[in-house]
Each structure stands twice: as C-alpha cells, then as structure tokens.
Enzyme design. Structure first.
Site, PDB file in Angstrom:
ATOM      1  CB  THR A 123      -1.187  -0.106   1.425  1.00  0.00           C
ATOM      2  OG1 THR A 123      -2.061  -0.851   1.093  1.00  0.00           O
ATOM      3  CG2 THR A 123      -1.778   1.242   1.218  1.00  0.00           C
ATOM      4  CD  GLN A 137      -2.701 -10.797  -4.938  1.00  0.00           C
ATOM      5  OE1 GLN A 137      -2.003 -12.165  -5.540  1.00  0.00           O
ATOM      6  NE2 GLN A 137      -2.310 -10.342  -3.962  1.00  0.00           N
ATOM      7  CB  CYS A 157      -8.580  -4.939   2.035  1.00  0.00           C
ATOM      8  SG  CYS A 157      -6.676  -5.182   2.067  1.00  0.00           S
TER       9      CYS A 157
HETATM   10  N1  PLP Z   1      -1.951  -3.989  -4.141  1.00  0.00           N
HETATM   11  C1  PLP Z   1      -2.891  -5.629  -4.302  1.00  0.00           C
HETATM   12  C2  PLP Z   1      -3.152  -5.880  -5.720  1.00  0.00           C
HETATM   13  C3  PLP Z   1      -3.054  -6.689  -3.315  1.00  0.00           C
HETATM   14  O1  PLP Z   1      -3.618  -7.719  -3.878  1.00  0.00           O
HETATM   15  C4  PLP Z   1      -2.313  -6.295  -2.313  1.00  0.00           C
HETATM   16  C5  PLP Z   1      -2.740  -6.338  -0.688  1.00  0.00           C
HETATM   17  O2  PLP Z   1      -3.708  -7.793  -0.873  1.00  0.00           O
HETATM   18  C6  PLP Z   1      -2.005  -4.431  -2.107  1.00  0.00           C
HETATM   19  C7  PLP Z   1      -1.830  -3.822  -2.642  1.00  0.00           C
HETATM   20  C8  PLP Z   1      -1.677  -4.345  -0.845  1.00  0.00           C
HETATM   21  O3  PLP Z   1      -0.084  -5.036   0.170  1.00  0.00           O
HETATM   22  P1  PLP Z   1       0.086  -5.011   1.731  1.00  0.00           P
HETATM   23  O4  PLP Z   1      -1.294  -5.632   2.200  1.00  0.00           O
HETATM   24  O5  PLP Z   1       1.569  -5.373   1.532  1.00  0.00           O
HETATM   25  O6  PLP Z   1      -0.332  -3.279   2.162  1.00  0.00           O
END
Ligand code: PLP
Length: 392
Positions: A75, A180, A326
């Site tokens: 993120t 991913q 999420c």
């Molecule tokens: N982008 C994608 C495509 C994701 O699947 C995720 C997590 O599920 C994220 C961003 C966010 O990653 P993080 O959990 O390390 O912040």
C-alpha cells in the site's frame, strides 16, 4: 490458538512465512539488532545485510539494486508512486482501472475529492483490459498511468508490457501494482517498461510489514515518507532490518523454484477448478481462463451467499475468501466482479481460491470431497434459492 489441520486457499490475502525466511531473520532480532546508520560495527554489518537483500529482490524483478526502495508494505509503495508522480510533474490527471486494489482505489478517490481528475478504465467481461484504452485516455495533463499487473480477486493479468510502450511513446510515467505476481509470474521491469513497480513481501512467504518500490534510474522522485536519509533519501525511517533480510531470502527462494512451482501450482489449481465446475451445477469461472495467475480461481456459486460457503468451509479447516481480504466484512459486493458485469447477486456468491507452493494434492482433494455437499445443503436452505431455475 488450538492446533488444527488447515487447508489454506487464501494465498492472495497472505502467505505462510517460509521456514528458511524465518531462520534468516532470526539473528537480526537476537544478535544483530543495532541501527544500520550507526558509526560502529553494527552499522557496517547491518548496511551490508540490507545491501545483500536489495541485490536479491533486485534479481527477482531484473532491476539494478539502487532502483529498489524498501517500504513498509504494498500500500505504501502504491501511494508513494502516485504521490511522487503528481508532485514531480505538477500535473493533475491520473489514469487507472476500475478493478484496482483499495491501495490505489481509495487513494485516487481521495485525490478526486481534492480536485484531481481520475480516469478509471473499464475492463472486459472476462476482466481483461484493452491497452488501446490507455492511449485514448492519455492527455497533456496526465501525470501517471497506474495499472495492476494481476488482479488480486480474479488473477487476471493486464497487458503491462503493451501499456509500457504506450506510456513511453507518450512520455507519461507508468506505475504497476505487481503485488500479486511474485512467485507466480516472472517479473522483468526492463521488459515491462515501467517507471515504478510495487511489491509486498507477505505475498511471497515473507512477513507482513515490508514491501518495495522499484523506481527506474533517473525517474524524478519525491519521497512520500519524509525524515531521515535512509534508503538513499527516498524513504525515511530506521530500516526494518530483519524484515528486509527476510524479503531478500524469500526473493532468493522464489527465483530458485519459480519455473517448477508455477507448473505444479497451476496443475493443482486446474484440478481444483475443473473438479468444482464439473461436480457442482450453476457455477462459473470469473476471469479470463488463460490470461490469469497460475494460482487463482474465482468461482461463482449461483443462488448462494459466499459468506455461508466460507463459514461451512471454515468448519472443515478450509480457508478461502469472498474477494479481497480488505473488503471482506464490508457489505458491498466486489467492485472487481461488478466492473466485469456480474450482478450483485452473482458477485455475492463468488469465492476465491488461491494456492501457493505449500498447497498439496491432499488440500485440493479435501475441498473436492466436501464442497459439493456444502453447496447442495446451502442451496436447499438459501433464501436466494427461490430464484433457482429448478424451483421456478
Ligand atoms: N495491491 C494488491 C494487488 C494487493 O493484493 C494488496 C494486498 O492484498 C496490496 C496492494 C496491498 O499490499 P499490503 O498488504 O502489503 O499493503
């Protein structure tokens, strides 16, 4: 937590930390716990360990080590790329897609409310994206194109290489959220032609709380987290050495096994998918069958709520998900499936199974043995069942 046999099919949400990764991290909690910026021995040891990890993750994405900035998560990497592009170009238009992860979706919606202009490109019913849409959407005031490499809910892969060419030709910065993809696709930033690329270690059998942003050499950059001089002044904050080392180890393990693992995981995924689709009526696959990550299967079970399926699977030790981790718990149906044209009812009956290098044939057999009975039972109980064609 009591010990129980877990059949884990939620690897797009997070993955188990590899034992080798945990072992590699341990010394950095126990004996090598200093600050990498210190002038005494700790500083030298730890900056060396960070550099070694940087080389390993750079090898995973075919970048130069100096193009890698460690962050706290995917993120943060996504938010940083968007923020930096807006700041360095001074432009106010962004192009992204309607199916991005909330890391991009919520940030761009926030920016929209602040007066920035955002184009959300639609996807085809099979979740794919037509690259010519990008060319048509680029404007003189476009600061950045940000498109995910592969979708977390359906596994559908976007044509990043083609979009890279379009962006280079138009002189527009290009970011891809590749969170991913590691361990599932080979990632080559040179081939993809991206300026920024985000990864997150916890999707690759390393811990949560560490990610990276690839920043192509000479790409103008404005840090998002400001403070100390760490990461060559590109991301402030004392480095999370054990997690950085763990990320490096995970990258090394992944590189060594990706070719065989991709094939093995795909075979298991296909067996699971075919088994479900052939044994259970009123089911269909979401997303393009071929342009897809080898580990992901998103299936609609018509006339039932996915939450009910997940609850019964949970009782059998099976972990799966109804979309992005999420958004689980929020009432809205998946924005990804919605953008692909599924009705809210179909979207609410969709379950994602995502496998990893630790998934076994026994795991798949367990699901195939129990799921048809679960679905049959739920179909007799579900209020949605009234709409079932056999009942009308
Ligand atoms: N982008 C994608 C495509 C994701 O699947 C995720 C997590 O599920 C994220 C961003 C966010 O990653 P993080 O959990 O390390 O912040």
């Amino acid at each position: 937590m009591e010990e129980r046999r877990v059949y884990y099919f939620d690897n797009n949400a997070t993955t188990a930390v590899a034992p080798e990764v945990f072992e590699a991290m341990k010394p950095y909690f126990q004996t090598e716990w200093g600050n990498p910026s210190s002038a005494y021995f700790f500083g030298h040891h730890l900056s060396g360990a960070i550099q070694e990890a940087r080389e390993k993750v750079a090898a995973l994405i075919h970048s130069e080590p100096r193009e890698v900035v460690f962050t706290s998560c995917g993120t943060e990497s996504d938010n940083t790329a968007v923020f930096s592009a807006l700041e360095t170009t001074g432009k106010r238009h962004l192009i992204t897609s309607a199916v991005e992860h909330s890391a991009i979706m919520n940030q761009t919606q926030f920016l929209k409310r602040k007066g920035y202009d955002v184009t959300y490109l639609p996807v085809n019913p099979d979740g794919t994206l037509d690259p010519s849409q990008v060319a048509a959407a680029i404007r003189p005031d476009t600061a950045l194109v940000s498109l995910m490499y592969a979708n977390n809910e359906t596994g559908v892969i976007f044509p990043i290489e083609e979009v890279g060419k379009i962006c280079r030709k138009a002189g527009v910065l290009f970011h891809t959220d590749a969170v991913q993809t590691p361990g599932k696709l080979e990632i080559d930033v040179q081939k993809l032609g991206v300026d920024f690329l985000s990864l997150s270690a916890h999707k690759l059998h390393a811990p949560k709380g560490i990610g990276l942003l690839y920043i192509k050499h000479r790409t103008p950059f404005q840090p998002y987290v400001m403070g100390g001089h760490q990461e060559n002044k590109r991301r402030a904050g004392t480095e999370n050495v054990p997690y950085i080392v763990g990320f490096g180890k995970a990258a090394e393990l992944s590189l060594a096994s990706i070719k065989e693992e991709k094939t093995r995981v795909k075979e298991l995924r296909d067996r699971l998918e075919q088994g479900i689709l052939s044994a259970i009526p009123y089911t269909h696959l979401n997303g393009n069958k071929d342009l897809r990550l080898p580990n992901t299967s998103n299936i609609t079970f018509s006339y039932i709520e996915a939450e009910a399926i997940l609850m019964l699977l949970d009782q059998l030790g099976v972990c799966a998900s109804s979309g992005s981790a999420c958004t689980t718990g929020s009432l809205g149906a998946s924005h990804v499936l919605n953008a692909m044209g599924l009705s809210p009812m179909e979207a609410r009956g969709s379950v994602r199974f995502s496998l990893s290098r630790y998934t076994t044939a026994e795991d798949v057999d367990h699901v195939l043995k129990h799921l048809p009975g679960i679905i049959a039972r739920l179909r007799t109980m579900s209020p949605l069942n009234e709409m079932h064609p056999d009942n009308v």
